[in-house]
Design an enzyme around this catalytic site. Structure first.
Site, PDB file in Angstrom:
ATOM      1  N   LYS A  12       2.871  27.957 -12.189  1.00 25.77           N
ATOM      2  CA  LYS A  12       2.781  26.497 -12.048  1.00 25.77           C
ATOM      3  C   LYS A  12       1.635  26.081 -11.111  1.00 25.77           C
ATOM      4  O   LYS A  12       1.070  25.001 -11.270  1.00 25.77           O
ATOM      5  CB  LYS A  12       4.124  25.932 -11.566  1.00 25.77           C
ATOM      6  CG  LYS A  12       5.246  26.035 -12.603  1.00 25.77           C
ATOM      7  CD  LYS A  12       5.028  25.076 -13.779  1.00 25.77           C
ATOM      8  CE  LYS A  12       6.208  25.042 -14.728  1.00 25.77           C
ATOM      9  NZ  LYS A  12       6.053  24.061 -15.811  1.00 25.77           N
ATOM     10  N   TYR A  53       7.176  32.112 -11.331  1.00 29.83           N
ATOM     11  CA  TYR A  53       7.223  30.683 -11.683  1.00 29.83           C
ATOM     12  C   TYR A  53       6.196  29.913 -10.837  1.00 29.83           C
ATOM     13  O   TYR A  53       5.419  29.118 -11.371  1.00 29.83           O
ATOM     14  CB  TYR A  53       8.649  30.153 -11.456  1.00 29.83           C
ATOM     15  CG  TYR A  53       8.871  28.735 -11.913  1.00 29.83           C
ATOM     16  CD1 TYR A  53       8.794  28.391 -13.262  1.00 29.83           C
ATOM     17  CD2 TYR A  53       9.189  27.725 -11.008  1.00 29.83           C
ATOM     18  CE1 TYR A  53       9.018  27.093 -13.695  1.00 29.83           C
ATOM     19  CE2 TYR A  53       9.414  26.417 -11.429  1.00 29.83           C
ATOM     20  CZ  TYR A  53       9.333  26.111 -12.768  1.00 29.83           C
ATOM     21  OH  TYR A  53       9.553  24.821 -13.191  1.00 29.83           O
TER      22      TYR A  53
HETATM   23  N1  LIG Z   1      14.738  21.441 -14.960  1.00 31.21           N
HETATM   24  C1  LIG Z   1      14.231  21.415 -13.745  1.00 31.21           C
HETATM   25  O1  LIG Z   1      14.967  21.400 -12.739  1.00 31.21           O
HETATM   26  C2  LIG Z   1      12.740  21.360 -13.548  1.00 31.21           C
HETATM   27  C3  LIG Z   1      12.214  21.257 -12.243  1.00 31.21           C
HETATM   28  C4  LIG Z   1      10.835  21.207 -12.051  1.00 31.21           C
HETATM   29  C5  LIG Z   1       9.992  21.282 -13.143  1.00 31.21           C
HETATM   30  N2  LIG Z   1      10.524  21.378 -14.401  1.00 31.21           N
HETATM   31  C6  LIG Z   1       9.590  21.491 -15.517  1.00 31.21           C
HETATM   32  O2  LIG Z   1       9.896  20.530 -16.513  1.00 31.21           O
HETATM   33  C7  LIG Z   1       9.614  21.080 -17.808  1.00 31.21           C
HETATM   34  C8  LIG Z   1      10.828  20.940 -18.696  1.00 31.21           C
HETATM   35  O3  LIG Z   1      11.944  21.487 -18.056  1.00 31.21           O
HETATM   36  P1  LIG Z   1      13.377  21.605 -18.780  1.00 31.21           P
HETATM   37  O4  LIG Z   1      14.368  21.923 -17.725  1.00 31.21           O
HETATM   38  O5  LIG Z   1      13.554  20.448 -19.674  1.00 31.21           O
HETATM   39  O6  LIG Z   1      13.081  22.899 -19.671  1.00 31.21           O
HETATM   40  P2  LIG Z   1      13.949  24.148 -20.194  1.00 31.21           P
HETATM   41  O7  LIG Z   1      14.009  25.222 -19.172  1.00 31.21           O
HETATM   42  O8  LIG Z   1      15.213  23.660 -20.770  1.00 31.21           O
HETATM   43  O9  LIG Z   1      12.972  24.708 -21.355  1.00 31.21           O
HETATM   44  C9  LIG Z   1      11.855  24.037 -21.807  1.00 31.21           C
HETATM   45  C10 LIG Z   1      11.602  24.323 -23.253  1.00 31.21           C
HETATM   46  O10 LIG Z   1      10.677  25.415 -23.377  1.00 31.21           O
HETATM   47  C11 LIG Z   1      11.003  26.100 -24.555  1.00 31.21           C
HETATM   48  N3  LIG Z   1      10.489  27.470 -24.594  1.00 31.21           N
HETATM   49  C12 LIG Z   1      10.931  28.564 -23.931  1.00 31.21           C
HETATM   50  N4  LIG Z   1      10.251  29.662 -24.326  1.00 31.21           N
HETATM   51  C13 LIG Z   1       9.361  29.260 -25.271  1.00 31.21           C
HETATM   52  C14 LIG Z   1       8.391  29.927 -26.086  1.00 31.21           C
HETATM   53  N5  LIG Z   1       8.202  31.252 -26.016  1.00 31.21           N
HETATM   54  N6  LIG Z   1       7.672  29.188 -26.959  1.00 31.21           N
HETATM   55  C15 LIG Z   1       7.852  27.850 -27.074  1.00 31.21           C
HETATM   56  N7  LIG Z   1       8.745  27.158 -26.323  1.00 31.21           N
HETATM   57  C16 LIG Z   1       9.498  27.857 -25.445  1.00 31.21           C
HETATM   58  C17 LIG Z   1      12.537  26.086 -24.565  1.00 31.21           C
HETATM   59  O11 LIG Z   1      13.046  26.372 -25.870  1.00 31.21           O
HETATM   60  C18 LIG Z   1      12.834  24.665 -24.105  1.00 31.21           C
HETATM   61  O12 LIG Z   1      12.891  23.756 -25.179  1.00 31.21           O
HETATM   62  C19 LIG Z   1       9.181  22.530 -17.584  1.00 31.21           C
HETATM   63  O13 LIG Z   1       7.774  22.631 -17.597  1.00 31.21           O
HETATM   64  C20 LIG Z   1       9.711  22.845 -16.195  1.00 31.21           C
HETATM   65  O14 LIG Z   1       8.950  23.841 -15.540  1.00 31.21           O
HETATM   66  C21 LIG Z   1      11.871  21.417 -14.628  1.00 31.21           C
END
Ligand SMILES: NC(=O)c1ccc[n+]([C@@H]2O[C@H](COP(=O)([O-])OP(=O)(O)OC[C@H]3O[C@@H](n4cnc5c(N)ncnc54)[C@H](O)[C@@H]3O)[C@@H](O)[C@H]2O)c1
Length: 283
Positions: A179, A175
């Site tokens: 990132k 990850y």
């Molecule tokens: N949730 C957190 O705590 C957190 C923290 C830091 C950064 N982020 C970043 O924020 C963003 C959104 O996070 P979140 O928690 O809403 O996301 P999440 O983990 O719920 O998933 C994001 C989306 O990506 C889609 N996805 C997964 N595999 C895929 C594929 N093969 N093709 C197309 N789409 C695909 C999933 O269906 C989902 O809709 C991400 O980039 C994540 O890295 C999240």
């Protein structure tokens, strides 16, 4: 006039009921943009319990919400591990709306299987993280930028990074690497596209209360024989205790900054990576 009137935004990973992608789609729509929502066909057997209970239908449900508010939304299924599907996606969005002005690379590989020591990490898991979190944003940038350049009206590309874009953490090497790579893409693409008035920035959240999918949390709930919601609320509480502002982010906290970076006041900001983390990390 709404600031994004006449603009078209493409948002990946937009189907989660509490996800960052949905909040971004609603924010950009409320600012006047038409939105193209994309997600992979979601496996409902691993959907968060709240989504299952609500009969949530992913991007279709988000599009319905946007239309109820009077906005314009269309849905496009795409698996971001498939290069051809990404090219088709961008072409389909441009056909449907006639332009793409804003690209938000928000999707990520489902976490959990990556949460092991580097010594135990499967090469397939590593490759999947790089594919979805880094290569897909590159391909989307490449194809969307061509459409923006042809239109000649500038554009906005916003990559959703993480605190792990700047500081690695134990048991998250795939990850973190994916990132960190996204920040390299942000800076390099910002330089390449500056002459076309296309800005490229990253937004780096700390923990967000998204009800995100996690294979690791599902396995823990099964092992302990407790509901997934309990594991999740414990994780949220533990994460909040580490944040100077005493809570983790809501998806809307992230969407607010994305909305600003997409708008007319942010036209001279490019190549940057902004934290939204309640004071947890400063660089
Ligand atoms: N949730 C957190 O705590 C957190 C923290 C830091 C950064 N982020 C970043 O924020 C963003 C959104 O996070 P979140 O928690 O809403 O996301 P999440 O983990 O719920 O998933 C994001 C989306 O990506 C889609 N996805 C997964 N595999 C895929 C594929 N093969 N093709 C197309 N789409 C695909 C999933 O269906 C989902 O809709 C991400 O980039 C994540 O890295 C999240």
């Amino acid at each position: 006039m709404a600031p994004l009137e006449g603009k078209v935004a493409l948002i990946t990973g937009a189907g989660g009921m509490k996800g960052v992608g949905r909040a971004i789609a609603l924010e950009l729509s409320r600012q006047g943009a038409a939105v193209a929502l994309t997600d992979v066909a979601r496996d409902h057997t691993v959907a968060p319990p709240l989504e299952m209970a609500a009969g949530w239908k992913g991007i279709e449900s988000v599009a319905a919400e946007i239309r109820r508010e009077g906005g314009r939304a269309a849905c496009f299924q795409c698996d971001l591990t498939e290069r051809e599907q990404i090219e088709v996606l961008v072409g389909s969005v441009a056909n449907e709306f006639g332009r793409i002005d804003i690209l938000v690379n928000n999707a990520r590989a489902i976490i959990g299987r990556d949460q092991v020591s580097v010594a135990d990490l499967d090469a397939e898991v590593w490759e999947r993280f790089l594919k979805i979190n880094t290569t897909a944003p590159f391909l989307l940038t490449k194809y969307a930028a061509r459409i923006m350049i042809e239109k000649g009206e500038g554009g906005r590309i916003i990559n959703i990074g993480s605190d792990l874009s700047k500081q690695a953490r134990r048991f998250a090497v795939a990850y973190a690497a994916s990132k960190f790579g996204l920040i390299g893409l942000t800076q390099g693409a910002a330089l390449d596209l500056a002459e076309h008035r296309i800005t490229v920035n990253a937004v780096c959240p700390g923990s967000v209360n998204t009800d995100r999918l996690s294979y690791a949390e599902q396995a823990r709930a099964e092992a302990e024989g407790v509901p997934l919601e309990m594991i999740r609320s414990r994780a949220v509480e533990a994460a909040a205790a580490q944040v100077p502002m005493g809570r983790i982010a809501e998806s809307e906290d992230i969407a607010g900054l994305v909305g600003f970076l997409a708008g007319p006041q942010a036209g001279f900001i490019t190549g940057q990576a902004y934290n939204v983390n309640g004071g947890q990390l400063f660089h």
